[in-house]
Design an enzyme around this catalytic site. Sequence first.
Site, mmCIF file in Angstrom:
data_model
loop_
_atom_site.group_PDB
_atom_site.id
_atom_site.type_symbol
_atom_site.label_atom_id
_atom_site.label_comp_id
_atom_site.label_asym_id
_atom_site.label_seq_id
_atom_site.Cartn_x
_atom_site.Cartn_y
_atom_site.Cartn_z
ATOM 1 N N HIS A 1 -6.855 9.892 -2.794
ATOM 2 C CA HIS A 1 -6.248 9.828 -1.457
ATOM 3 C C HIS A 1 -7.105 10.523 -0.389
ATOM 4 C CE1 HIS A 1 -1.982 9.474 0.488
ATOM 5 N NE2 HIS A 1 -2.920 9.318 1.392
ATOM 6 N N TYR B 1 3.936 9.746 -0.654
ATOM 7 C CA TYR B 1 4.897 9.167 0.295
ATOM 8 C C TYR B 1 6.337 9.367 -0.178
ATOM 9 C CZ TYR B 1 0.707 6.748 2.104
ATOM 10 O OH TYR B 1 -0.540 6.443 2.590
ATOM 11 N N LYS C 1 -2.048 6.166 -4.762
ATOM 12 C CA LYS C 1 -3.127 7.138 -4.501
ATOM 13 C C LYS C 1 -2.857 8.452 -5.219
ATOM 14 C CE LYS C 1 -3.335 4.940 0.026
ATOM 15 N NZ LYS C 1 -1.997 4.714 0.576
ATOM 16 N N ASP D 1 0.845 -1.195 0.000
ATOM 17 C CA ASP D 1 0.000 0.000 0.000
ATOM 18 C C ASP D 1 0.884 1.249 0.000
ATOM 19 O OD1 ASP D 1 -2.852 1.110 0.366
ATOM 20 O OD2 ASP D 1 -1.614 2.252 1.779
HETATM 21 N N1 LIG Z 1 -5.011 6.811 3.099
HETATM 22 C C1 LIG Z 1 -4.438 7.531 4.017
HETATM 23 O O1 LIG Z 1 -4.693 8.741 4.140
HETATM 24 C C2 LIG Z 1 -3.466 6.883 4.961
HETATM 25 C C3 LIG Z 1 -3.117 7.542 6.156
HETATM 26 C C4 LIG Z 1 -2.243 6.873 7.024
HETATM 27 C C5 LIG Z 1 -1.744 5.626 6.687
HETATM 28 N N2 LIG Z 1 -2.082 5.020 5.507
HETATM 29 C C6 LIG Z 1 -1.571 3.688 5.127
HETATM 30 O O2 LIG Z 1 -1.636 2.816 6.248
HETATM 31 C C7 LIG Z 1 -0.324 2.325 6.548
HETATM 32 C C8 LIG Z 1 -0.161 2.088 8.033
HETATM 33 O O3 LIG Z 1 -0.446 3.238 8.779
HETATM 34 P P1 LIG Z 1 0.605 3.953 9.726
HETATM 35 O O4 LIG Z 1 1.930 3.847 9.123
HETATM 36 O O5 LIG Z 1 0.056 5.302 10.028
HETATM 37 O O6 LIG Z 1 0.469 3.179 11.082
HETATM 38 P P2 LIG Z 1 0.609 1.723 11.749
HETATM 39 O O7 LIG Z 1 0.861 0.691 10.742
HETATM 40 O O8 LIG Z 1 -0.575 1.636 12.628
HETATM 41 O O9 LIG Z 1 1.860 1.927 12.698
HETATM 42 C C9 LIG Z 1 3.157 2.054 12.223
HETATM 43 C C10 LIG Z 1 4.075 2.205 13.432
HETATM 44 O O10 LIG Z 1 4.038 1.012 14.212
HETATM 45 C C11 LIG Z 1 5.332 0.471 14.352
HETATM 46 N N3 LIG Z 1 5.172 -0.989 14.320
HETATM 47 C C12 LIG Z 1 4.773 -1.731 13.257
HETATM 48 N N4 LIG Z 1 4.689 -3.020 13.590
HETATM 49 C C13 LIG Z 1 5.035 -3.109 14.886
HETATM 50 C C14 LIG Z 1 5.135 -4.194 15.786
HETATM 51 N N5 LIG Z 1 4.875 -5.446 15.405
HETATM 52 N N6 LIG Z 1 5.558 -3.943 17.064
HETATM 53 C C15 LIG Z 1 5.825 -2.673 17.449
HETATM 54 N N7 LIG Z 1 5.737 -1.602 16.642
HETATM 55 C C16 LIG Z 1 5.342 -1.820 15.369
HETATM 56 C C17 LIG Z 1 6.128 1.027 13.210
HETATM 57 O O11 LIG Z 1 7.489 1.113 13.540
HETATM 58 P P3 LIG Z 1 8.730 0.671 12.583
HETATM 59 O O12 LIG Z 1 8.373 1.011 11.169
HETATM 60 O O13 LIG Z 1 9.837 1.481 13.108
HETATM 61 O O14 LIG Z 1 8.910 -0.798 12.797
HETATM 62 C C18 LIG Z 1 5.518 2.421 13.067
HETATM 63 O O15 LIG Z 1 6.057 3.303 14.022
HETATM 64 C C19 LIG Z 1 0.583 3.425 5.979
HETATM 65 O O16 LIG Z 1 1.921 2.982 5.819
HETATM 66 C C20 LIG Z 1 -0.123 3.729 4.682
HETATM 67 O O17 LIG Z 1 0.158 2.729 3.721
HETATM 68 C C21 LIG Z 1 -2.951 5.635 4.644
#
Ligand SMILES: NC(=O)c1ccc[n+]([C@@H]2O[C@H](COP(=O)([O-])OP(=O)(O)OC[C@H]3O[C@@H](n4cnc5c(N)ncnc54)[C@H](OP(=O)(O)O)[C@@H]3O)[C@@H](O)[C@H]2O)c1
Length: 335
Positions: A142, A84, A109, A79
């Site tokens: 997006h 990004y 997106k 994704d």
């Molecule tokens: N459409 C939109 O507007 C939108 C907005 C936000 C996000 N997104 C999508 O959703 C994806 C995920 O969202 P997000 O990046 O905001 O948040 P997330 O996946 O909820 O959290 C990511 C955070 O959690 C940590 N983490 C991941 N796995 C872990 C584990 N097993 N144990 C401990 N810590 C862990 C990561 O650290 P490390 O990387 O340092 O391991 C990072 O700091 C994004 O990458 C993107 O593709 C889309």
Amino acid sequence: MVLAYVGVRFFARTATKLRAPSAPGCHGSQRNLSSLPSHYALPSGDKIPAVALGVWQAGKGEVGAALKTALDTGYRHIDGAWIYGNEAEVGEAIKASGVPREELWLTSKLWNTFHAPEDVESALDDTLSKLDTEYLDLYLMHWPIAFKKGTTELDETLTANPYPTWQKLEEMVEKGKVRNIGISNFNIPRVQNLTANALKVQPAVNQVELNFWNPQPELLAWSKAHGLLLEAYSPLGSSKQVKETLDLPVVQTIAKQLGITPAQAIISWHVQRGTIVLPKSVTPSRVQENFHVQALPDDLFEELEKAATSHSPQRVVNPSKNWKLSFDVFDDYPQ
Ligand SMILES: NC(=O)c1ccc[n+]([C@@H]2O[C@H](COP(=O)([O-])OP(=O)(O)OC[C@H]3O[C@@H](n4cnc5c(N)ncnc54)[C@H](OP(=O)(O)O)[C@@H]3O)[C@@H](O)[C@H]2O)c1
């Protein structure tokens, strides 16, 4: 909105990993096991993998390595997004992996600056060229917010009526540059505002924030009733709230009972709710950990669902103020 989605292909391995019905905390209730879908069928008939690697905030020099670990682990769904700023490195890592393109599910997106119909195709072409691919599996609007060309200033007309942008996205499907199109960050009135038009292609998904802090049960129920699949972004609470999520006593207890990690308990809960889940990590051990989902026994699923939905919702991602909008993008506008 008509077409229902269904989970397909089930994880046979899930049931065997789970403990016996007498595990502590069962409180004597029936410990039924559901199975989790590995893919969901979209209106186009395509099957989208339930677990993806998210690459927002996966920096240059680290996203390629994260991709390599993910593809080696078995992820086939990435994704990403133009904004990004890491699509070229994602594309290089995919090429280097040798995984055939047809085995991958690539989502990107359309950024807010490119909603003018005449800008959509060149924005998509830039993404395709950076990812070094002929087509995307899924291309999302997006945000339901359009900026005026080259600015971060609101384009009120294209924001109030996203149909001209959508029609151009439909054209991209006709041209074969994208297989499916969808939306992101649309609340119910905004979905209705778009789907009130005579769409040639229905939105395949709505990618929205879903996590323990903001589980949006009403949006989930409404989307299921209308055949619109949700994708859970920031599923662990994003970098801001991930520690708080994984430290929650309810999550810790469920993880201990099942012999899985807190992150696996949360990620599994998302799939069990019937959504795609997009955890992001650039840490190899976490990338591997996050891929292993398994069905939670119904009583533990309900316990987590109840805990998530019984506090006031708290949104982790909301750029309304940064974008100097005079309204909140998640408010019930337009009516
Ligand atoms: N459409 C939109 O507007 C939108 C907005 C936000 C996000 N997104 C999508 O959703 C994806 C995920 O969202 P997000 O990046 O905001 O948040 P997330 O996946 O909820 O959290 C990511 C955070 O959690 C940590 N983490 C991941 N796995 C872990 C584990 N097993 N144990 C401990 N810590 C862990 C990561 O650290 P490390 O990387 O340092 O391991 C990072 O700091 C994004 O990458 C993107 O593709 C889309």
